[in-house]
Structure formats: structure tokens, C-alpha cells
Scaffold this active site. Structure first.
Site, PDB file in Angstrom:
ATOM      1  N   ASP A  87      -0.932  -1.408  -4.175  1.00  0.00           N
ATOM      2  CA  ASP A  87      -2.299  -1.601  -3.700  1.00  0.00           C
ATOM      3  C   ASP A  87      -2.933  -0.238  -3.404  1.00  0.00           C
ATOM      4  OD1 ASP A  87      -4.517  -3.014  -2.806  1.00  0.00           O
ATOM      5  OD2 ASP A  87      -3.708  -3.364  -0.789  1.00  0.00           O
ATOM      6  N   HIS A  88      -4.111   0.012  -3.954  1.00  0.00           N
ATOM      7  CA  HIS A  88      -4.857   1.256  -3.713  1.00  0.00           C
ATOM      8  C   HIS A  88      -4.049   2.526  -3.972  1.00  0.00           C
ATOM      9  CE1 HIS A  88      -8.481  -0.647  -2.112  1.00  0.00           C
ATOM     10  NE2 HIS A  88      -7.678  -1.476  -1.447  1.00  0.00           N
ATOM     11  N   GLU A 137     -11.012  -0.035  -9.652  1.00  0.00           N
ATOM     12  CA  GLU A 137     -12.117  -0.469  -8.794  1.00  0.00           C
ATOM     13  C   GLU A 137     -13.400   0.248  -9.169  1.00  0.00           C
ATOM     14  OE1 GLU A 137     -11.604  -1.514  -4.478  1.00  0.00           O
ATOM     15  OE2 GLU A 137     -12.528   0.429  -4.187  1.00  0.00           O
ATOM     16  N   HIS A 168     -11.262  -7.530  -3.073  1.00  0.00           N
ATOM     17  CA  HIS A 168     -10.626  -6.834  -1.941  1.00  0.00           C
ATOM     18  C   HIS A 168     -11.307  -7.299  -0.658  1.00  0.00           C
ATOM     19  CE1 HIS A 168      -8.003  -3.680  -3.736  1.00  0.00           C
ATOM     20  NE2 HIS A 168      -8.594  -4.168  -4.817  1.00  0.00           N
ATOM     21  N   GLY A 209     -10.310  -5.102   6.659  1.00  0.00           N
ATOM     22  CA  GLY A 209     -10.167  -5.215   8.104  1.00  0.00           C
ATOM     23  C   GLY A 209     -10.827  -6.447   8.700  1.00  0.00           C
ATOM     24  N   SER A 253       0.857  -1.186   0.000  1.00  0.00           N
ATOM     25  CA  SER A 253       0.000   0.000   0.000  1.00  0.00           C
ATOM     26  C   SER A 253       0.895   1.237   0.000  1.00  0.00           C
ATOM     27  CB  SER A 253      -0.878   0.007   1.256  1.00  0.00           C
ATOM     28  OG  SER A 253      -0.051   0.174   2.409  1.00  0.00           O
ATOM     29  N   THR A 260      -5.329 -10.179   0.469  1.00  0.00           N
ATOM     30  CA  THR A 260      -5.295 -10.715   1.825  1.00  0.00           C
ATOM     31  C   THR A 260      -4.214 -10.026   2.652  1.00  0.00           C
ATOM     32  OG1 THR A 260      -5.874 -12.833   0.803  1.00  0.00           O
ATOM     33  CG2 THR A 260      -5.204 -12.882   3.111  1.00  0.00           C
ATOM     34  N   THR A 303      -5.282  -8.636   6.406  1.00  0.00           N
ATOM     35  CA  THR A 303      -5.696  -8.758   7.805  1.00  0.00           C
ATOM     36  C   THR A 303      -5.348 -10.128   8.400  1.00  0.00           C
ATOM     37  OG1 THR A 303      -7.451  -7.133   7.510  1.00  0.00           O
ATOM     38  CG2 THR A 303      -7.718  -8.683   9.329  1.00  0.00           C
TER      39      THR A 303
HETATM   40  O1  TD4 Z   1      -6.256  -4.033  -0.394  1.00  0.00           O
HETATM   41  N1  TD4 Z   1      -6.222  -4.788   0.713  1.00  0.00           N
HETATM   42  C1  TD4 Z   1      -5.141  -4.560   1.692  1.00  0.00           C
HETATM   43  C2  TD4 Z   1      -5.300  -3.216   2.329  1.00  0.00           C
HETATM   44  C3  TD4 Z   1      -4.008  -2.810   3.014  1.00  0.00           C
HETATM   45  C4  TD4 Z   1      -4.113  -1.489   3.727  1.00  0.00           C
HETATM   46  O2  TD4 Z   1      -2.813  -1.096   4.048  1.00  0.00           O
HETATM   47  P1  TD4 Z   1      -2.550   0.230   4.897  1.00  0.00           P
HETATM   48  O3  TD4 Z   1      -2.968  -0.078   6.327  1.00  0.00           O
HETATM   49  O4  TD4 Z   1      -1.080   0.462   4.773  1.00  0.00           O
HETATM   50  O5  TD4 Z   1      -3.355   1.349   4.264  1.00  0.00           O
HETATM   51  C5  TD4 Z   1      -7.210  -5.717   0.908  1.00  0.00           C
HETATM   52  O6  TD4 Z   1      -8.185  -5.729   0.151  1.00  0.00           O
HETATM   53  C6  TD4 Z   1      -7.071  -6.719   2.032  1.00  0.00           C
HETATM   54  O7  TD4 Z   1      -8.255  -6.916   2.740  1.00  0.00           O
HETATM   55  P2  TD4 Z   1      -8.313  -7.636   4.188  1.00  0.00           P
HETATM   56  O8  TD4 Z   1      -9.573  -8.459   4.153  1.00  0.00           O
HETATM   57  O9  TD4 Z   1      -7.114  -8.494   4.334  1.00  0.00           O
HETATM   58  O10 TD4 Z   1      -8.392  -6.555   5.205  1.00  0.00           O
HETATM   59 ZN    ZN Z   2      -8.155  -3.430  -0.805  1.00  0.00          ZN
HETATM   60 CA    CA Z   3     -11.883   2.351  -3.388  1.00  0.00          CA
END
Ligand code: TD4
Ligand code: ZN
Ligand code: CA
Length: 307
Positions: free
Chosen positions: A82-83, A134, A210, A181, A49, A254, A256
Site C-alpha cells: 500500500d502506497h 494514483e 482510498h 483517517g 504500508s 479500509t 481506520t
Molecule cells: O491506503 N489506506 C490505508 C493507509 C494505511 C496507512 O498506514 P501507515 O499508518 O502505516 O502509513 C487507505 O486508503 C485506508 O483509508 P482509511 O479510510 O481506512 O483511513
Molecule cells: Zn490509501
Molecule cells: Ca498519493
């Protein structure tokens, strides 16, 4: 070997299996992912991220991935942003050596999302890098949500078709009711699989889930038994993950699950010996727990033995 996201996901798309996209914020998480892939004979997507990149430094993040992908040369690995929140952030990742980027403009109106995504696609494709976008918003579906509310937060399949055709994005994350989360569902877990199938039919490209952490019972128990608190937490049930793969999901995000599994081990060591301060005594079991969880996930998603 470091490859593009497309190389990994096109194969998964054609053969209807899922590839885990695992987040990392340090060496322990990253090496656990590689070791799991090595044991399961699975391709992997490792993702960072913007927060993780800030934490590690972009060159350190890329450097670690490059070294490990040379060490495990037989494993196809994509390094994914990611994002990504802006064009600039995606470009910085491409410049640094990422082979896949996500531009997340899904909170903007459709036209703006399309415009921003198209811009990133043009830049990334000219550099041989794949792109994820997305549509819809990540939010759980609650029982009492109305149809119009559902349409407001979840992906609209017809829009998805237009979006993919016009932006030429490589893979799409359609919001079907998951969230990030440990607290994904208030009542019974629920995802909109019909919507997912419709999106797959209309777009015919790899799709991304996600918020796909499952919070397996044994991982939760391990966290709770050390005095941790995860009251009300609920992940995506294993059967739902399987159903998602059937519906056309190919990239399964994945994070969390890895965090909880790792920290449960850290808590265990801290509880067992309050004189311990050797980092390795905390982190080695954490890494092993992540590795075990990932191998199980690869078997569930169907990416094991796909090398
Ligand atoms: O995209 N993700 C991971 C999100 C990571 C966020 O990282 P920061 O805390 O550094 O912003 C997911 O879609 C994972 O989803 P999950 O179910 O594992 O929470
Ligand atoms: Zn995500
Ligand atoms: Ca979004």
C-alpha cells in the site's frame, strides 16, 4: 491461495462488485481478515504500508500471509504493498513475494508520475505482479471549493485515460474526494461520482477507492463509550460506498475502521479490569470486532460468496 491482484480485481471489474483491501500490522488483524473471508466466502486483498512492513519485518509479513493462504487454500488472496513511495520499495516487495504493488507518485507532476509508474509496471509485470497507481490528491471536498481548485486536487478523467494507456497500469486510484483517517469531511460528506464514472468509462480498468473507511455508528459508539475521543470524525457513508461500486470502484481500502474497532475492545478490557495484563484477553476481543466488521463490509461491497 495467493494470487495476483489482477486475478481478483479483473473479475470484480467485469461483475461490478468491490473487494475490500484490508491493512494489517500484526497477526491479529491478518487472521481476522482471513477468518472473515472464510465465513463470507469472499476473495481478499491484504495490504501492508511501508510503515507496517517496517514494523513487522517484510519476511514476517509475507510469511504470515503465505501460511494463512495455505491454510485457507480455497480463498483467493492478493498481498499488496500500500502506497509504495519509490521504485526500490516496490521492487523489495516483489522480491519478498508480494503479488501486487502500489506506486504512489501522485504528488509529483503528471509526467513524473507516469514515468515512475511505467518503470514499476515494467519491473512488476516481468515478475507476474500487478500494479496500482494514483492520480490526484487525497483530500476531502469542502463545500466552498471552486471548480478550478477541484480540478487541482481531484483526478482529471482525460489524464486518467492517457495515464492508463501509456503506463499499462493494472488498476487506478482516482482521487474523488476521500481522505485517509477518521476525519474525512468537514461539512456534509461529498464525493465526485460523476468524475468517477467518467474515469471508469475512459479507462475501463478496475478502480480503487482510498480512504474508504465508513466509521460505522456502532463502532464509533463503542470507542466513545470506553472514554475514547473521536470528536468531529466522519467516514464515508454506506450509501456512498454502494454508489462508488456502481461507479466502477473494485478495490476498497479500509484501515481506520479496523483500528477503531480493535482499540475500542482493548479500551473496554482495560477499563473493566485494571489488574489485567494477559495480552490475549485484550487482543482476542479486538480480533473478533475486526472480523465482524469485515464480514459486514464484504456483504455491503458485494464480494461475499464470490469464490
Ligand atoms: O491506503 N489506506 C490505508 C493507509 C494505511 C496507512 O498506514 P501507515 O499508518 O502505516 O502509513 C487507505 O486508503 C485506508 O483509508 P482509511 O479510510 O481506512 O483511513
Ligand atoms: Zn490509501
Ligand atoms: Ca498519493
Amino acid at each position: 491461495m495467493l494470487v495476483t491482484g489482477n486475478e481478483i480485481l479483473q473479475k470484480a471489474h467485469k461483475e461490478y462488485y468491490g473487494v475490500g483491501a484490508f491493512n494489517f500490522v500484526n497477526y491479529e488483524m491478518l487472521s481476522a481478515i482471513f477468518e472473515a473471508a472464510n465465513e463470507a466466502n469472499s476473495p481478499i486483498i491484504v495490504q501492508a504500508s511501508e510503515g507496517a512492513i517496517k514494523y513487522m519485518g517484510i519476511d514476517m509479513a509475507v510469511g504470515m500471509v503465505k501460511i494463512l493462504s495455505q491454510k485457507y487454500a480455497h480463498i483467493p488472496v492478493a498481498l499488496h504493498l500500500d502506497h509504495g513511495t519509490t521504485f526500490e520499495s516496490c521492487k523489495a516487495a516483489v522480491d519478498a513475494g508480494f503479488t501486487s504493488v502500489m506506486i504512489d507518485a501522485s504528488h509529483h507532476p503528471f509526467e513524473e508520475n507516469l514515468e515512475e509508474t511505467s518503470k514499476v509496471v515494467e519491473m512488476a509485470h516481468s515478475r507476474g505482479v500487478s500494479v496500482e497507481a494514483e492520480l490526484g490528491r487525497l483530500m476531502g471536498i469542502e463545500d466552498n471549493i471552486s471548480v478550478s481548485e477541484k480540478d487541482a486536487v481531484l483526478v482529471n478523467p482525460k489524464e486518467a485515460e492517457q495515464f492508463v494507456r501509456e503506463s499499462k497500469v493494472d488498476y487506478l486510484a482516482p482521487a474523488i474526494g476521500t481522505s485517509h483517517g477518521a476525519f474525512k469531511f468537514k461539512g456534509e460528506p461529498k464525493l465526485d461520482f460523476e468524475r468517477l464514472q467518467e474515469v471508469k468509462k475512459l479507462t475501463n480498468i478496475p478502480l480503487v477507492l482510498h480512504g474508504a473507511s465508513a466509521i460505522p455508528e456502532y463502532v464509533k459508539d463503542s470507542f466513545l463509550s470506553t472514554g475514547g475521543d473521536l470528536k468531529g470524525s466522519k467516514g464515508v457513508p454506506f450509501e456512498f460506498l454502494k454508489e462508488s461500486i456502481k461507479g466502477g470502484i473494485n478495490k476498497v481500502n479500509t484501515d481506520t475502521d479496523l483500528r477503531i474497532a480493535f482499540i475500542a475492545e482493548v479500551r473496554k478490557v482495560a477499563n473493566a479490569d485494571n489488574t489485567q495484563f494477559d495480552l490475549r484477553k485484550f487482543f482476542a476481543p479486538g480480533k473478533e470486532a475486526i472480523k465482524k466488521l469485515i464480514i459486514e463490509r464484504m456483504n455491503l461491497l458485494g464480494s461475499s460468496n464470490k469464490i
